[in-house]
Design a protein around this motif. Sequence first.
Motif, PDB file in Angstrom:
ATOM      1  N   ARG A   1      -7.652   9.669   8.925  1.00 45.29           N
ATOM      2  CA  ARG A   1      -6.784   8.499   9.036  1.00 45.29           C
ATOM      3  C   ARG A   1      -7.609   7.215   8.963  1.00 45.29           C
ATOM      4  O   ARG A   1      -7.198   6.245   8.322  1.00 45.29           O
ATOM      5  CB  ARG A   1      -5.997   8.560  10.342  1.00 45.29           C
TER       6      ARG A   1
ATOM      7  N   ARG B   1       0.817  -1.210   0.000  1.00 44.94           N
ATOM      8  CA  ARG B   1       0.000   0.000   0.000  1.00 44.94           C
ATOM      9  C   ARG B   1       0.850   1.258   0.000  1.00 44.94           C
ATOM     10  O   ARG B   1       0.624   2.193  -0.750  1.00 44.94           O
ATOM     11  CB  ARG B   1      -0.917  -0.012   1.227  1.00 44.94           C
TER      12      ARG B   1
ATOM     13  N   GLU C   1       3.187  -0.423   4.748  1.00 41.80           N
ATOM     14  CA  GLU C   1       1.845  -0.991   4.869  1.00 41.80           C
ATOM     15  C   GLU C   1       1.529  -1.864   3.654  1.00 41.80           C
ATOM     16  O   GLU C   1       1.881  -1.534   2.517  1.00 41.80           O
ATOM     17  CB  GLU C   1       0.797   0.113   5.005  1.00 41.80           C
TER      18      GLU C   1
ATOM     19  N   ARG D   1     -11.266   0.258   5.226  1.00 41.71           N
ATOM     20  CA  ARG D   1     -11.296   1.227   6.319  1.00 41.71           C
ATOM     21  C   ARG D   1     -11.333   0.532   7.679  1.00 41.71           C
ATOM     22  O   ARG D   1     -10.631   0.933   8.620  1.00 41.71           O
ATOM     23  CB  ARG D   1     -12.495   2.159   6.152  1.00 41.71           C
TER      24      ARG D   1
ATOM     25  N   SER E   1      -8.416   6.605   5.429  1.00 41.61           N
ATOM     26  CA  SER E   1      -7.251   6.632   4.525  1.00 41.61           C
ATOM     27  C   SER E   1      -7.329   7.809   3.567  1.00 41.61           C
ATOM     28  O   SER E   1      -7.067   7.688   2.371  1.00 41.61           O
ATOM     29  CB  SER E   1      -7.166   5.315   3.734  1.00 41.61           C
TER      30      SER E   1
ATOM     31  N   ASP F   1      -7.991  -1.122   8.368  1.00 43.36           N
ATOM     32  CA  ASP F   1      -7.049  -0.056   8.697  1.00 43.36           C
ATOM     33  C   ASP F   1      -7.253   0.408  10.138  1.00 43.36           C
ATOM     34  O   ASP F   1      -6.291   0.621  10.891  1.00 43.36           O
ATOM     35  CB  ASP F   1      -7.251   1.104   7.715  1.00 43.36           C
TER      36      ASP F   1
END
Length: 712
Positions: free
Chosen positions: A505, A353, A357, A418, A508, A421
């Motif tokens: 955050r 990513r 990540e 999301r 993302s 994450d």
Amino acid sequence: MTVIAQDGELLRQYYATEEEIRISAEKKAQNSEVSILDAVEQGKGGLYCTIHDIKLYNTNTPFEQERWRVIGVQEEHTLLRLTRQLKLLVYVISLITLLVGTVAVSMVVISITRPMKTLMSELERSNPLQQVLLPKLGIQEIDRLSESIEELSRSVAESASRFSKIIQKTNIQLGVFEYQMDGSLAYCSEKLFDVLCWQNEMGGDRYLELSVFLDRMKELRQYDTMGDVSTYQITEKDGKERWVSITSQADGNTCSGVAVNITSQVAARKKVEYERDFDPLTDLHNRRAFMRELDRLFQNPDQLKNAAMVMWDLDNLKYVNDTYGHDFGDRYIINFAQALQAQLDDNCLLARRSGDEFYMFFYGADNREEIHRRIAAVWKQIEQGCFRLPNGNDYKIRASGGISWYPQDADNASDLIRFADFAMYSVKHSTKGSVEEFSKEDWKRNALLVNGQEAFDRLIDEALIEFAFQPIVEVESGKVYGYEALMRSQLPQFSSPEDILRVARSQSRLLAIEKLTIYGAIKAYARMRAEGKISPDSKVFINSLPNQSLSEQELDQLADQYGGILSNIVLEITESEAMDSSVQSRKHIVIREKWGGQIAVDDYGSGYNGASVLLHVVPDILKVDISIIHHVNQKADNLKILESIISYARHQGIKVLAEGVESREEVEACIAAGVDMLQGYYVGKPAYEITPVSKQALQNIAAIKRSSQKMF
């Protein structure tokens, strides 16, 4: 009509015993003086007669009512014999004339067509690639036609020869072909055999049997087709793959085409596609390719069955980079990627990513336990993974991960990412070095992350922010050095910038905040300057997220629109999370070298590793965090830290700014320690409209500065 007297052979023959002669009115001849008599005996043919009236009696006599007539009679065949003989003669002459004409025409046609057939045979036997030479037939018109054909043939042959020579002299591998759909031959240029890897024993341009040509074309392995252009994949003798593009077009009965060797173009395109879709360091898919494949999978949800999104974060990458260098940091990333790839199969997507990540998406499982086993196998590979450090020691791979489940947690890709994450960041800030599943309870406890999504979208889409400006005073000159542009939300859901960052955050979308902040702050600063509320010499401090950067196009847009004021920008990099050194290097080039601005490290002393940040970013200004400045006049440890920071900064030529000064005593301690700038409520509070710093505060700062200088 009563017969009184008769004479002559015909009358005696036809009317010897008749007392009356009948004349049919329907048998009146065209000539009114000629009539046709009815024959007494049927089948003897007709008689033609002429009748003349005779006036024998005067008027007023006993027989004046009687009419006397003289009749002359002749048989039809006797009377019309000459006419019929003439008709027969005309018919015979016409027939003879027709027969003679037909024979004459046939002889003329044969005399002309025979040489024409000879000419056609010569043309059919001639080689189309060479000049045609035809025999003279002695017929002027045909011989002139032959000469024209020979001249045209010579011109065509010369043109074809010149074209072939030009193609052969170029580096372009291009061949042509042409054939008639109802013909028997197909023209193929010499280069066509080379392009399509066909044998050409005779060499040069050739004609192939049409059936042979079409069979060879069918044997080619077609890759794709777009309109008239088809792409073929051909295996060369040495096993290498060759790519050929064939463009064909039919014009009436003629089909022609061009074949071009496009192997180099295909290789270049594949390289571009690879660089677009793959991470060059790990050879894994990048974020773009991962999202594309993920969207494709979610278009057919039935194939997903039970699925899980795993967000991996490589721990301690910053430490490895800082301690052993980026080369070993890259090895660390590569080894981690290899550990993830060890369990990669057809029902798993894997991608890098960003810096540390990684995405991993498992799907197609009959139950969650199956995916649990696969994730456990990946985790085992991670725990067993290590790489050799420069000092000869092995360094173990350490990572944190977050898991979200399909369809239990979410039924769409964006929410799965999301939530994974969110779970990963929860692990990073709690039990670092483990893998945890997404918890809806934890998500609900943080109501802002759930309920603030719609508000966050509005904030971004409508740019619902404004900027308050807080003054920064330079100790040496006692003047305002610049202002920090502090972002404030216009929506009640976000009480502070930290709330906005938390939602960003979790979704993302930190890059969207970076764009909104940079554009908005520069625009607000430009407006204040234009209105005369900020002097042209004053700097503007703008907060920037450490691992986010605008694109080249966006930077060019800013330069075009605000080029005259960009040198006054001080970009503040928040040292609150691990930094991506490549992003920092890019910002350094843009701010300092292109714009002529400055870089500041914000909240220094509050991040992961306060000192190590200076190994990656060489700032112009260090903004010491408020946690160190607060009560610095009362806490000896805080003062020692501040003095240590200032001592290091002096040797590096870095100016030090004390954030959050609220009292005269803190100002005195900071100035005595040697800070260069002051920011805080003592100097001035953030305000949407610029207000002058109080004269009393400026006088006190100047007095403290003089007093400090006297002491030393």
